[in-house]
Design a protein around this motif. Sequence first.
Motif, short mmCIF file in Angstrom:
data_model
loop_
_atom_site.label_atom_id
_atom_site.label_comp_id
_atom_site.label_asym_id
_atom_site.label_seq_id
_atom_site.Cartn_x
_atom_site.Cartn_y
_atom_site.Cartn_z
N GLY A 46 0.61 0.44 -19.45
CA GLY A 46 -0.09 -0.66 -18.79
C GLY A 46 -0.21 -0.45 -17.29
N SER A 47 0.75 0.25 -16.71
CA SER A 47 0.69 0.55 -15.28
C SER A 47 -0.47 1.48 -14.95
CB SER A 47 2.00 1.19 -14.83
OG SER A 47 3.09 0.35 -15.09
N LEU A 48 -0.72 2.45 -15.81
CA LEU A 48 -1.87 3.34 -15.62
C LEU A 48 -3.17 2.56 -15.75
CD1 LEU A 48 -3.36 6.05 -15.43
CD2 LEU A 48 -2.96 6.33 -17.87
N MET A 49 -3.24 1.68 -16.73
CA MET A 49 -4.45 0.87 -16.91
C MET A 49 -4.68 -0.04 -15.72
SD MET A 49 -4.56 0.03 -20.96
CE MET A 49 -2.82 -0.22 -21.28
N ALA A 50 -3.61 -0.63 -15.18
CA ALA A 50 -3.73 -1.49 -14.01
C ALA A 50 -4.21 -0.69 -12.80
CB ALA A 50 -2.41 -2.17 -13.72
N LEU A 51 -3.69 0.52 -12.63
CA LEU A 51 -4.11 1.38 -11.53
C LEU A 51 -5.59 1.71 -11.63
CD1 LEU A 51 -3.24 3.13 -9.07
CD2 LEU A 51 -2.76 4.95 -10.71
N ALA A 52 -6.05 2.04 -12.82
CA ALA A 52 -7.45 2.37 -13.03
C ALA A 52 -8.34 1.14 -12.81
CB ALA A 52 -7.66 2.93 -14.44
N MET A 53 -7.91 -0.01 -13.29
CA MET A 53 -8.71 -1.23 -13.11
C MET A 53 -8.81 -1.62 -11.64
SD MET A 53 -10.05 -2.10 -15.91
CE MET A 53 -10.60 -3.74 -15.53
N LEU A 54 -7.73 -1.46 -10.89
CA LEU A 54 -7.78 -1.77 -9.46
C LEU A 54 -8.72 -0.84 -8.72
CD1 LEU A 54 -4.10 -2.59 -8.51
CD2 LEU A 54 -6.07 -4.09 -8.30
N ALA A 55 -8.69 0.43 -9.08
CA ALA A 55 -9.51 1.41 -8.37
C ALA A 55 -10.97 1.39 -8.82
CB ALA A 55 -8.94 2.80 -8.56
N LEU A 56 -11.21 1.17 -10.10
CA LEU A 56 -12.57 1.30 -10.64
C LEU A 56 -13.19 -0.02 -11.09
CD1 LEU A 56 -11.91 4.46 -12.82
CD2 LEU A 56 -12.94 4.37 -10.55
N GLY A 57 -12.38 -1.07 -11.20
CA GLY A 57 -12.89 -2.31 -11.76
C GLY A 57 -13.66 -3.19 -10.80
N GLY A 58 -13.57 -2.92 -9.51
CA GLY A 58 -14.32 -3.70 -8.55
C GLY A 58 -13.58 -4.92 -8.03
N HIS A 59 -12.42 -5.25 -8.59
CA HIS A 59 -11.65 -6.41 -8.14
C HIS A 59 -10.73 -5.97 -7.01
CE1 HIS A 59 -9.57 -10.19 -8.23
NE2 HIS A 59 -8.41 -9.58 -8.39
N ARG A 60 -10.82 -6.63 -5.89
CA ARG A 60 -9.99 -6.29 -4.73
C ARG A 60 -9.17 -7.50 -4.32
NH1 ARG A 60 -10.73 -1.37 -5.62
NH2 ARG A 60 -12.59 -0.35 -4.88
N PRO A 61 -7.93 -7.61 -4.82
CA PRO A 61 -7.11 -8.75 -4.43
C PRO A 61 -6.67 -8.63 -2.97
CG PRO A 61 -5.85 -7.24 -5.78
CD PRO A 61 -7.26 -6.73 -5.76
N ASP A 62 -6.43 -9.79 -2.34
CA ASP A 62 -5.94 -9.79 -0.96
C ASP A 62 -4.50 -9.30 -0.93
OD1 ASP A 62 -8.33 -10.84 -0.02
OD2 ASP A 62 -7.67 -12.91 -0.37
N LEU A 63 -4.22 -8.40 -0.02
CA LEU A 63 -2.88 -7.87 0.11
C LEU A 63 -2.07 -8.76 1.05
CD1 LEU A 63 -3.67 -4.08 0.42
CD2 LEU A 63 -2.86 -5.31 -1.59
N PRO A 64 -0.78 -8.92 0.79
CA PRO A 64 0.02 -9.76 1.68
C PRO A 64 0.12 -9.16 3.07
CG PRO A 64 1.37 -8.81 -0.09
CD PRO A 64 -0.03 -8.38 -0.31
N GLY A 65 -0.03 -10.01 4.08
CA GLY A 65 0.09 -9.59 5.46
C GLY A 65 -1.10 -8.85 6.03
N ARG A 66 -2.22 -8.86 5.32
CA ARG A 66 -3.41 -8.14 5.82
C ARG A 66 -4.59 -9.07 5.89
NH1 ARG A 66 -3.20 -2.18 3.13
NH2 ARG A 66 -1.08 -1.77 3.72
#
Length: 66
Positions: A46-66
Amino acid sequence: LGRKVRRQLAPICASLRLGLSNAVLEATNTKIRLFTRVAFGFRMPGSLMALAMLALGGHRPDLPGR
């Protein structure tokens, strides 16, 4: 050549109209293979799938402190 183009005219027109090509698919496949090598030490798939979805899925969550 003319017969081949006439035979494949519908797929050719569809690829031009939709802007799709095999290059996009091949690039995505290459990126996923790279993520698989990066995620070699992960314990769960699931960690690999999450990494791929973050990079290729188009969803960009706000990072803390940025």
